[in-house]
Write an enzyme that holds these catalytic residues in place. Structure first.
Site, PDB file in Angstrom:
ATOM      1  N   HIS A   1      -3.193   7.171   3.206  1.00 27.58           N
ATOM      2  CA  HIS A   1      -3.591   5.887   2.621  1.00 27.58           C
ATOM      3  C   HIS A   1      -5.025   5.583   3.054  1.00 27.58           C
ATOM      4  CE1 HIS A   1      -3.876   1.858   1.366  1.00 27.58           C
ATOM      5  NE2 HIS A   1      -3.662   1.309   2.553  1.00 27.58           N
TER       6      HIS A   1
ATOM      7  N   ASN B   1     -10.011  -0.076   0.357  1.00 26.10           N
ATOM      8  CA  ASN B   1      -8.545  -0.016   0.326  1.00 26.10           C
ATOM      9  C   ASN B   1      -8.061  -0.556  -1.029  1.00 26.10           C
ATOM     10  OD1 ASN B   1      -5.799  -0.376   0.653  1.00 26.10           O
ATOM     11  ND2 ASN B   1      -5.957  -1.356   2.666  1.00 26.10           N
TER      12      ASN B   1
ATOM     13  N   CYS C   1       0.825  -1.224   0.000  1.00 20.40           N
ATOM     14  CA  CYS C   1       0.000   0.000   0.000  1.00 20.40           C
ATOM     15  C   CYS C   1       0.856   1.270   0.000  1.00 20.40           C
ATOM     16  CB  CYS C   1      -0.919   0.015   1.211  1.00 20.40           C
ATOM     17  SG  CYS C   1      -2.004  -1.400   1.274  1.00 20.40           S
TER      18      CYS C   1
END
Ligand code: UT7
Length: 339
Positions: free
Chosen positions: A266, A296, A126
């Protein structure tokens, strides 16, 4: 106008690096929390209250990570006002490449018609987009390349265990891209702070399919080709690392949190973003949040968010923008940019 120190300015042999165009793409198919209630034992109320996610996008079976990447890249090239043959390097940040090799970046290079470009993938989960921005910026700063295309792209739906309610509700598919060039008389990327801790690799991993555990009937039966995560520990580490990376980036540039126009964290979980905002003393309205619509999307997360923040007018020339990320590895990072 915010005042800041540019740590790159005392290295006169390096030139500044700006993001001159951004773009993003998400697949059309929407998977809502109500849809997930029919797949695993969960509720819209649980997902929304624990994560802030309401829906996510899911790619078609015949749509791979490179397809998402190409769409985002074409939009970024258009926004930058350049054509694919001007691109000299393509970096694709992904943990869901089309295949083990060749790299997704090479597939994207061909599809874009970027005939002059070198291409490689970068894997930092990520955190991949900020890692890739940092790597790409050095090629431009050092005059190695004039134009670099950075893409964060993921088909997380291909590695999610759709029988595991702990993880399958969290992720989505998508891609975001940025063109990096020198823009004369602009500061652009002021600093990037990256970090890692492989000692905590097992908190978030996909163990099967690599050289340590090649694909076999046994590995498939044991579901080792799916992502698995210790959510609680990951949550704690994410908050701590994102707070530390933010402080480091701001301190290096002599910038206060209040001077940052837009913070792009994020997009893993709204509660993580709020916890980070509270600990760094940021107002909620400084945060850019779209986790409610996309979940996500790993390396694509901050890239999509950056594109949306620009297109919504949340960021204009001269603003200070902070991107702060965290992911498997563990990896983390922050980038402070004068837009
Ligand atoms: O992108 C890389 C970084 N990733 C992240 O940052 C994710 C970090 N972690 C998180 O966001 C959160 O830890 C989660 C959203 C994954 C979980 O939230 P939590 O508040 O930490 O929940 P929990 O793990 O404490 O789970 C609480 C309960 C458990 O039940 P028991 O054992 O208490 O009976 C879970 O089994 O919630 C249960 N649960 C669910 N219930 C309904 C877990 N997933 C679900 C679900 N629906 N989808």
């Amino acid at each position: 106008m915010p005042t800041f120190r540019n740590p790159r300015a005392n290295r006169p042999h390096l030139r500044s690096v700006s993001i001159t165009g951004v773009g993003s793409y998400v697949p059309e198919r929407v998977l809502t929390n109500a849809d997930l209630e029919k797949i695993v034992e969960t509720t819209d109320e649980w997902i929304t209250s624990r994560t802030g996610i309401r829906e996510r996008r899911i790619a078609r079976d015949n749509e791979a990570t490179s397809d998402l990447a190409v769409m985002a890249a074409q939009r970024a090239l258009t926004a930058a006002g350049i054509t694919a043959d001007q691109v000299e390097l393509i970096i694709v940040a992904t943990i869901t490449p089309d295949m083990q090799f060749p790299s997704t970046a090479c597939l994207v290079q061909h599809r874009l018609g970027a005939h002059r470009a070198a291409a490689f993938d970068l894997e930092a989960a990520c955190s991949g987009f900020v890692y890739a921005l940092d790597v790409a910026s050095h090629f431009v700063a050092s005059h190695t390349y004039n134009t670099v295309l950075v893409i964060g792209a993921e088909k997380m739906s291909s590695v999610v265990d759709w029988t595991d309610r702990n993880t399958c509700v969290l992720f989505g598919d998508g891609a975001g891209a940025a063109v990096l060039q020198n823009r004369p008389n602009a500061h652009g990327l002021l600093t990037t702070c990256l970090g890692s801790d492989g000692g905590k690799a097992s908190l978030l991993e996909l163990p099967g399919g690599g050289s340590a555990c090649p694909a076999s009937v046994d590995s498939v039966t044991k579901r080792l080709h799916f992502l698995r995560m210790d959510g609680k520990e990951t949550f704690k580490n994410a908050v701590n690392a994102m707070v530390a990376a933010t402080h480091e980036a701001l301190n290096r540039c002599g910038v206060t949190v209040a001077e940052v126009k837009c913070i792009i964290p994020h997009q893993a979980n709204h509660r993580i973003m709020s916890a980070v905002a509270e600990r760094i003393g940021a107002r909620e309205d400084q945060l850019f949040v779209n986790v409610d619509r996309y979940g996500n999307t790993s390396a694509a997360s901050v890239a999509i968010a950056l594109d949306e923040a620009v297109s919504q007018g949340r960021i204009v020339r001269g603003d200070l923008v902070l991107m702060v990320v965290f992911g498997a590895g563990l990896t983390w990072g922050a980038a402070l940019i004068e837009w």
